[in-house]
Design an enzyme around this catalytic site. Structure first.
Site, PDB file in Angstrom:
ATOM      1  N   HIS A 126       0.810  -1.215   0.000  1.00  0.00           N
ATOM      2  CA  HIS A 126       0.000   0.000   0.000  1.00  0.00           C
ATOM      3  C   HIS A 126       0.850   1.274   0.000  1.00  0.00           C
ATOM      4  O   HIS A 126       0.369   2.347  -0.373  1.00  0.00           O
ATOM      5  CB  HIS A 126      -0.929  -0.002   1.225  1.00  0.00           C
ATOM      6  CG  HIS A 126      -2.238   0.672   0.980  1.00  0.00           C
ATOM      7  ND1 HIS A 126      -2.391   1.740   0.120  1.00  0.00           N
ATOM      8  CD2 HIS A 126      -3.486   0.435   1.490  1.00  0.00           C
ATOM      9  CE1 HIS A 126      -3.652   2.131   0.122  1.00  0.00           C
ATOM     10  NE2 HIS A 126      -4.339   1.353   0.930  1.00  0.00           N
ATOM     11  N   CYS A 127       2.111   1.180   0.416  1.00  0.00           N
ATOM     12  CA  CYS A 127       2.965   2.364   0.378  1.00  0.00           C
ATOM     13  C   CYS A 127       3.301   2.763  -1.049  1.00  0.00           C
ATOM     14  O   CYS A 127       3.751   3.889  -1.302  1.00  0.00           O
ATOM     15  CB  CYS A 127       4.248   2.144   1.184  1.00  0.00           C
ATOM     16  SG  CYS A 127       5.411   0.967   0.447  1.00  0.00           S
TER      17      CYS A 127
END
Length: 450
Positions: free
Chosen positions: A132-133
């Site tokens: 998700h980063c």
């Protein structure tokens, strides 16, 4: 890496892998695995982040940095598997749940693609994981279209990719120092140049917090509590045409109708667990929303804020649930929660990185997270996509559970259908099929007046 991107790294722990992804099912027969490898290899130059890894700045003196992986090997990121033929959807979901439970290796680029064969009717699937980063849901949709769509490919002119030299720890400290000196100065100059805008953002933030307060009271149902390291994953699908028909007759937006379907699913789940569902019972949900500007594509980072809503599971009839949700979402729009939330997220860039990391961990681990669940809805392409001359039939999204939230729901629209992917903690939410069944059967009562 931005402060918001870095947050998704900081909140990750032993029981909370923070990747997003999904399972895409294609018509058969499956292509040779080497053809898939060649296709992905041929598009890597269009997605440079797929050959970069994360480096942490020594002593937490700056946000993590993306650097080229000098040992990049596509064979590590592409995996080949199968379910016992003829594989059922339940077997595919179980396989996906096991894969999604495993963390991505932080020493390598943070993505994997699994090719899964053996499905009934000669179908096959691609299971994708990306941290998700790297991307939020909207950016991930752009990337999926690039990697698996029929987009025109840019030529590399025969150039062979070579990784840039990896920076030393001192290099990372120096870079972060320059970045943090330059970035706050620009924001301060903006504040001096437009104080009215700053005051408006602060006022908007205050209104957003006030509007969200009723949805942020402590959560007490079985939907929240400690979680373990293992996951269950279920899915459902609903006709987008049916949802639009409901919207046309009963009012609201597509998103309002979708939240109503999810409300019905949670009501069924709570009742199956023997929990009291009274007239005032609600399930508090966070709803991430994209704050990207129109036409803002191709940037693989996070541009997402959040609003908070109460799913009225205590209302008996489906039309009444829709009316309640519609009123809530109209109020949320007028309070500008999402815009104010984005302004506050941008201000987080002023926070020292070490303090921000600590704050992110504390916020997500706290039992006072004050939410029962999270719901995210990402629009996808409304025309059929192909990979290696095979048509994409269905695509179910995956998002992680985090903190004390035991169940989350993701929705992805594709080619006239809405695909729901529901993630649960295996130890405390092994019954999420009740939720997905409730979502799928909730359409018919809403269609009755249509």
């Amino acid at each position: 890496m931005s402060a918001q991107d870095a947050m998704f790294l900081h909140v990750e722990n032993d029981v909370t892998p923070m990747h997003i992804g999904g399972v895409s099912i294609f018509e058969g027969p499956p292509p040779p695995f080497e053809d898939l490898r060649a296709m992905v290899q041929g598009k890597l130059h269009l997605t440079p982040r797929y050959r970069q890894k994360v480096r942490f700045v020594p002593l937490g003196m700056g946000e993590p940095v993306w650097v080229d992986d000098s040992h990049f090997n596509i064979g590590y990121h592409l995996r080949h598997s199968a379910v016992p033929s003829p594989g059922t959807e339940a077997q595919l979901r179980a396989t996906a749940a096991r894969v999604f439970s495993q963390h991505l290796d932080r020493a390598r680029p943070l993505w994997e693609i699994w090719m899964v064969e053996g499905l009934e009717d000669e179908r096959w699937a691609l299971l994708s994981k990306v941290h998700h980063c790297m991307v939020d849901g909207v950016a991930a949709t752009d990337m999926m279209s690039l990697m698996f769509g029929e987009s025109p490919e840019q030529s590399t002119n025969g150039e062979v990719w070579h990784a840039d030299p990896e920076p030393s720890g001192l290099d990372l400290i120096a870079y972060s120092a320059r970045h943090r000196i330059r970035d706050p100065a620009a924001q301060v100059r903006f504040a001096l140049r437009a104080p009215t805008e700053v005051l408006r953002a602060v006022a908007g933030g205050a209104r957003a917090l006030a509007a969200a307060a009723p949805a942020m009271r402590p959560a007490t149902s079985s939907l929240t509590g400690p979680i373990g390291p293992h996951r269950v994953w279920s899915w459902a699908n609903v006709s987008l045409g049916d949802v639009k028909s409901v919207r046309t007759v009963l009012g609201g937006t597509v998103n309002d109708v979708v939240l109503t379907l999810i409300t019905s699913g949670y009501r069924a789940l709570l009742e199956s667990r023997g929990e009291a569902v009274s007239a005032g019972t609600v399930v508090r949900t966070m709803v991430p929303v994209s704050v990207r500007a129109p036409g803002e594509h191709g940037e693989y980072n996070n541009r997402v804020s959040a609003v908070f809503a109460r799913l009225p599971v205590g209302i008996d009839d489906s039309a009444g649930r829709l009316a309640d949700i519609r009123a809530q979402m109209d109020g949320i729009k007028s309070s500008k929660q999402a815009v104010a939330g984005d302004a506050l997220a941008q201000l987080s860039g002023f926070a020292p990185p070490m303090l921000l990391a600590l704050g992110s961990r504390v916020a997500t681990r706290s039992a006072r997270l004050n939410m029962d669940t999270a719901t995210t809805n990402v629009p996808g392409p409304q025309q059929p996509l192909k990979t290696l001359d095979r048509t994409l039939l269905r695509s179910y999204p995956y998002v992680p559970i985090v903190g004390t939230i035991r169940i989350v729901v993701a929705i992805f629209s594709y080619d006239g259908e809405l695909y729901f992917g529901v993630t649960g903690d295996r130890d405390h939410a092994g019954d999420i099929d009740v939720l997905t069944d409730g979502i799928q059967t909730a359409v018919e009562p809403l269609l009755a007046p249509v």
